[in-house]
Scaffold this motif. Structure first.
Motif, PDB file in Angstrom:
ATOM      1  N   LYS A  17     -15.633 -38.551 -47.305  1.00 57.30           N
ATOM      2  CA  LYS A  17     -14.941 -39.237 -46.221  1.00 57.30           C
ATOM      3  C   LYS A  17     -14.534 -38.226 -45.150  1.00 57.30           C
ATOM      4  O   LYS A  17     -13.800 -37.289 -45.417  1.00 57.30           O
ATOM      5  CB  LYS A  17     -13.708 -39.951 -46.765  1.00 57.30           C
ATOM      6  N   GLY A  46     -10.029 -37.696 -39.881  1.00 55.25           N
ATOM      7  CA  GLY A  46      -9.829 -38.226 -38.540  1.00 55.25           C
ATOM      8  C   GLY A  46      -9.297 -37.151 -37.611  1.00 55.25           C
ATOM      9  O   GLY A  46      -9.206 -35.974 -37.970  1.00 55.25           O
ATOM     10  N   ALA A 102      -5.836 -37.255 -31.001  1.00 54.71           N
ATOM     11  CA  ALA A 102      -5.973 -38.686 -30.750  1.00 54.71           C
ATOM     12  C   ALA A 102      -5.249 -39.080 -29.466  1.00 54.71           C
ATOM     13  O   ALA A 102      -5.790 -39.817 -28.635  1.00 54.71           O
ATOM     14  CB  ALA A 102      -5.441 -39.489 -31.933  1.00 54.71           C
ATOM     15  N   ARG A 161     -17.417 -38.577 -35.031  1.00 58.98           N
ATOM     16  CA  ARG A 161     -17.123 -39.073 -36.393  1.00 58.98           C
ATOM     17  C   ARG A 161     -15.615 -39.187 -36.617  1.00 58.98           C
ATOM     18  O   ARG A 161     -15.127 -40.180 -37.150  1.00 58.98           O
ATOM     19  CB  ARG A 161     -17.752 -38.166 -37.440  1.00 58.98           C
ATOM     20  N   ALA A 162     -14.877 -38.162 -36.209  1.00 59.67           N
ATOM     21  CA  ALA A 162     -13.426 -38.172 -36.394  1.00 59.67           C
ATOM     22  C   ALA A 162     -12.769 -39.262 -35.542  1.00 59.67           C
ATOM     23  O   ALA A 162     -11.819 -39.921 -35.984  1.00 59.67           O
ATOM     24  CB  ALA A 162     -12.842 -36.800 -36.044  1.00 59.67           C
ATOM     25  N   LYS A 182     -14.110 -42.133 -34.640  1.00 61.65           N
ATOM     26  CA  LYS A 182     -14.362 -43.433 -35.265  1.00 61.65           C
ATOM     27  C   LYS A 182     -13.468 -43.628 -36.489  1.00 61.65           C
ATOM     28  O   LYS A 182     -12.964 -44.726 -36.736  1.00 61.65           O
ATOM     29  CB  LYS A 182     -15.833 -43.583 -35.647  1.00 61.65           C
ATOM     30  N   THR A 183     -13.230 -42.579 -37.246  1.00 59.50           N
ATOM     31  CA  THR A 183     -12.327 -42.668 -38.391  1.00 59.50           C
ATOM     32  C   THR A 183     -10.911 -43.002 -37.931  1.00 59.50           C
ATOM     33  O   THR A 183     -10.234 -43.829 -38.535  1.00 59.50           O
ATOM     34  CB  THR A 183     -12.326 -41.341 -39.180  1.00 59.50           C
ATOM     35  N   THR A 184     -10.477 -42.397 -36.844  1.00 55.17           N
ATOM     36  CA  THR A 184      -9.115 -42.593 -36.351  1.00 55.17           C
ATOM     37  C   THR A 184      -8.919 -43.940 -35.667  1.00 55.17           C
ATOM     38  O   THR A 184      -7.959 -44.649 -35.942  1.00 55.17           O
ATOM     39  CB  THR A 184      -8.736 -41.457 -35.375  1.00 55.17           C
TER      40      THR A 184
END
Length: 135
Positions: A21, A24, A30, A63-64, A66-68
């Motif tokens: 996994k 994020g 963010a 990728r991070a 989209k995870t966040t």
């Protein structure tokens, strides 16, 4: 960076990430990415510029992100633009072609196509319906 899914009972090698996994964004990354998008909605927003603001490589950043946020950076930008367009439609009498440009869409047709896909109705009908409901 190496991800490692250990076999049951098997030790992970030193320095390996257990599980696949991706992590994020850090809170500061963010908020910086979201603020960058908000300030530049009317312009072209490239993933490489967002990644630079977060001090990450573009591929890792995507990728991070989209995870966040639960959306790819491109989809997040479109969502923010559509949200801004809806707010302008409800609070002004600005024509849709002006709203489209102010929100960073290439033209009114681009706004209409994405708006209809998201809301299930063209922007003009959506605006008319919401305005009549508020009377």
């Amino acid at each position: 960076m190496c991800f490692y899914d250990p076999e049951p009972g098997g030790p992970a090698p030193p320095g390996a990430f257990v599980g696949a996994k991706p992590a994020g964004l850090a809170p500061w990354q963010a908020s910086r990415a979201a603020a960058y998008v908000e300030r530049r909605l009317e312009t072209t927003i490239r993933v490489i510029d967002l990644a630079r603001a977060a001090r990450l490589s573009p591929s890792y950043f995507s990728r991070a992100f989209k995870t966040t946020f639960g959306l790819s950076p491109q989809k997040y930008v479109v969502e923010q633009r559509l949200t801004l367009a809806k707010r302008i439609m409800l609070t002004t009498d600005e024509p849709l072609c002006g709203i489209a440009v102010a929100c960073g869409f290439s033209d009114q047709a681009h706004l209409s196509r994405l708006f209809r896909r998201r809301e299930g109705a063209p922007p003009s009908a959506w605006r008319r319906e919401r305005r009549q409901a508020s009377l």
